[in-house]
Design a protein around this motif. Structure first.
Motif, PDB file in Angstrom:
ATOM      1  N   SER A 130      87.609  -3.704  96.582  1.00 47.97           N
ATOM      2  CA  SER A 130      88.242  -3.254  98.100  1.00 47.97           C
ATOM      3  C   SER A 130      88.486  -4.000  98.912  1.00 47.97           C
ATOM      4  CB  SER A 130      87.079  -1.962  98.444  1.00 47.97           C
ATOM      5  OG  SER A 130      85.934  -2.693  99.000  1.00 47.97           O
ATOM      6  N   ALA A 131      89.274  -3.773 100.054  1.00 53.21           N
ATOM      7  CA  ALA A 131      89.223  -4.664 101.062  1.00 53.21           C
ATOM      8  C   ALA A 131      87.996  -4.843 101.912  1.00 53.21           C
ATOM      9  CB  ALA A 131      90.241  -4.086 101.891  1.00 53.21           C
ATOM     10  N   THR A 132      87.703  -5.792 102.604  1.00 47.31           N
ATOM     11  CA  THR A 132      86.473  -6.148 103.381  1.00 47.31           C
ATOM     12  C   THR A 132      86.881  -6.659 104.485  1.00 47.31           C
ATOM     13  OG1 THR A 132      84.428  -7.590 103.424  1.00 47.31           O
ATOM     14  CG2 THR A 132      86.181  -8.326 102.329  1.00 47.31           C
ATOM     15  N   ASP A 500      95.152 -14.799 103.151  1.00 48.37           N
ATOM     16  CA  ASP A 500      95.728 -13.611 102.024  1.00 48.37           C
ATOM     17  C   ASP A 500      97.084 -14.011 101.680  1.00 48.37           C
ATOM     18  OD1 ASP A 500      94.889 -11.716 100.635  1.00 48.37           O
ATOM     19  OD2 ASP A 500      95.231 -10.078 102.162  1.00 48.37           O
ATOM     20  N   SER A 526      89.875  -8.922  97.199  1.00 48.56           N
ATOM     21  CA  SER A 526      89.338  -8.712  98.643  1.00 48.56           C
ATOM     22  C   SER A 526      90.525  -9.745  99.398  1.00 48.56           C
ATOM     23  CB  SER A 526      87.978  -8.913  98.977  1.00 48.56           C
ATOM     24  OG  SER A 526      87.857 -10.229  98.539  1.00 48.56           O
ATOM     25  N   GLU A 527      90.295  -9.894 100.634  1.00 49.50           N
ATOM     26  CA  GLU A 527      91.060 -10.760 101.595  1.00 49.50           C
ATOM     27  C   GLU A 527      91.032 -12.287 101.135  1.00 49.50           C
ATOM     28  OE1 GLU A 527      92.088 -12.183 106.419  1.00 49.50           O
ATOM     29  OE2 GLU A 527      90.616 -10.622 105.624  1.00 49.50           O
TER      30      GLU A 527
END
Length: 566
Positions: A130-132, A500, A526-527
């Protein structure tokens, strides 16, 4: 110093023997701990939150309560703040109620056995990536004001130790008449003060240097107490204590001399005390740096201590002698110069033997001398020593005249050559300071032919196409052996923050087996972080990794790195 033709032949033989040693092999000398394994694995996706996170380093490390942190996708800390040493370079930290699904970030800031700070970060995911909200920036301990001041204090401490050793030697060579050399005496006292001041600065700065890097932490008493409990901190405190004892002994030397029976026995006691004090002071470096880790540390530490004392005898003696010749001129006794010449030659021989052993232990192969930063710094230091020897050859005729004629006229000509040697000697000290903070060449790549796996870490630069221009790609191939491997790519921009990029592509080509290019389908998790598992490396040998980063619609760059698979 005097170097005759027979002595030059001996020196040449020593260099030839050293080349032979460099061509030999040895077990790797551990230094600057490296994160070798984690549980969960870096980039792994697990079904349920783990009860703890485990980190395995290449050597024993120490970690404070904030040394290992686990952050959930929202950036909330979910570890218990109590890293537990499990032995063998392994630390574990328990997790207190991680509930969220997504990508977790683990950051670590530990201290390796050779006293250097080691920092890094990795991620794993629960359920799915997931994104963080976590911005994982790894702090460079040598950057910022604290890092620069620590490097300056380290250089000052080396300089003070070397000059103090050389000055003390010149005073001892004159025996009871040594106190009649005021320039040498004042130079030795100034070096003692410099060493004390820099050692105190290292104690105050160390907590911030291995920790947060914030200047405010320099005056934090809790960090100062923490520093004193570590091996490097305790050795720095021991150094200050020995220096204080030396100052007391010098201040009350008259009373001590009268308390000892006879004139000659008293001077013998002085020589023995000076030797013991010098060895203990040198041990405070050897016990906290590269020599204290890896194979045969109890041989390497005495060798390192003797190497430092020999350097002080030659380089420090030259610095003090050069200053005395400039300040005092004809007042310098010719006999002191002649006697120093003989002692200096002995110290050069000791430096050759101990330096070659250290080079063999920390470099290992001739190729590593030119392929690693440590090897290139070592070559630079060796070039400086060679230049000093060349200057010594130019001045030998004047020393010979002093020995035969006892004429003061050659002292004036000797100033130029000894002064030039002293200037080059300061450059050698600077190179030595840089070597201490550089990872030894042996630990920068896995030993070939051992058949053991070693995680591959690469960090090429690339053009970001934006302001500042240069970014870094941290690439990890885990476990770094034949068979399935995970590949992790983390991009950082010129400001050190995660970058990113819209698109990242990678491929692998085997030089040995003429295989490839094999696509490496990394996916963004993630980024700034891309990963893929199960990449097959079917053969051992040299592999080339090609990484293409597209940072905008018009900016794209490709970088290539090579690595060895055992």
């Amino acid at each position: 110093m005097t170097i005759t033709a027979p002595r030059l032949r001996l020196w040449a033989l020593a260099l030839v023997a050293g080349v032979g040693l460099l061509l030999g092999g040895s077990a790797p000398a551990a230094a600057h701990a490296v994160l070798e394994d984690t549980a969960p694995a870096r980039g792994a996706v697990v079904a349920e939150p783990p009860a703890q996170v485990e980190l395995v380093f290449s050597e024993a490390v120490s970690a404070s309560g904030d040394g290992i942190r686990v952050l959930d996708p929202s950036g909330r800390r979910v570890d218990d703040g109590q890293p537990t040493a499990k032995g063998g370079g392994t630390y574990a930290v328990a997790l207190s109620g991680p509930e969220a699904r997504g990508t977790y970030t683990v950051t670590y800031q530990v201290e390796s056995a050779d006293s250097h700070p080691v920092a890094g970060a990795f991620t794993f995911s629960v359920g799915e990536p997931s994104a963080t909200a976590v911005a994982t920036t790894v702090r460079d301990p040598d950057a910022g004001w604290v890092g620069r001041l620590y490097a300056a204090a380290r250089f000052g401490a080396y300089t003070g130790m070397i000059i103090m050793t050389g000055g003390a030697l010149l005073l001892l060579l004159r025996g009871p008449r040594g106190e009649a050399l005021p320039t040498v005496r004042r130079s030795t006292a100034a070096a003692w003060a410099l060493l004390c001041a820099c050692t105190l600065a290292l104690i105050l700065l160390r907590g911030a240097y291995v920790g947060s890097g914030r200047p405010a932490d320099v005056v934090d008493m809790s960090r100062l107490t923490e520093t004193a409990r570590t091996k490097p901190g305790a050795l720095l405190v021991l150094r200050l204590a020995v220096l204080a004892c030396c100052a007391v002994a010098w201040r009350y030397r008259g009373r001590l001399r009268r308390a000892l029976p006879g004139r000659r026995p008293a001077f013998g006691y002085v020589l023995a005390a000076a030797a013991v004090a010098g060895m203990v002071l040198a041990w405070t470096w050897a016990g906290a740096e590269h020599a204290s880790t890896g194979p045969l540390p109890y041989l390497s530490m005495p060798v390192d201590a003797v190497h430092l004392l020999a350097a002080g005898t030659w380089v420090g003696g030259l610095l003090v002698l050069a200053w005395a010749l400039v300040r005092a001129g004809d007042e310098v006794p010719p006999g002191a110069v002649v006697r120093f010449s003989g002692v200096a030659f002995t110290s050069v021989c000791v430096l050759a033997v101990t330096g070659l052993y250290q080079s063999w232990r920390q470099v290992g192969t001739l190729s590593a001398l030119v392929e690693t930063p440590f090897g290139r710094l070592l070559l630079l230091k060796a070039a400086g020593v060679g230049l000093m020897l060349g200057l010594a050859l130019m001045s030998r005729r004047w020393t010979r005249r002093l020995a035969v004629e006892r004429d003061r006229a050659p002292l004036r000509a000797l100033r130029r050559w000894v002064g030039a040697e002293a200037v080059v000697g300061l450059c050698v000290i600077a190179a030595t300071t840089a070597l201490v903070s550089t990872q030894p060449a042996r630990t920068q790549a896995p030993a070939a032919g051992t058949g053991a796996s070693a995680v591959v870490s690469l960090r090429p630069e690339f053009d970001t196409g934006g302001p500042g221009g240069r970014g870094f790609a941290d690439i990890v191939v885990d476990p770094g052996r034949r068979g399935p491997n995970a590949v992790h790519v983390t991009l950082t921009g010129p400001d050190g923050a995660l970058l990113d990029a819209p698109e990242v592509q990678a491929s692998l080509t085997s030089r040995t087996g003429s295989i490839g290019p094999l696509p490496v389908p990394v996916e963004r998790v993630s980024e700034g972080h891309w990963t893929v598992s199960g990449v097959q490396l079917p053969v051992a040998g040299r592999w080339d990794l090609s990484l293409t980063v597209r940072t905008s619609e018009f900016d794209q760059t490709t970088v290539k790195e090579s690595f060895e698979i055992p």
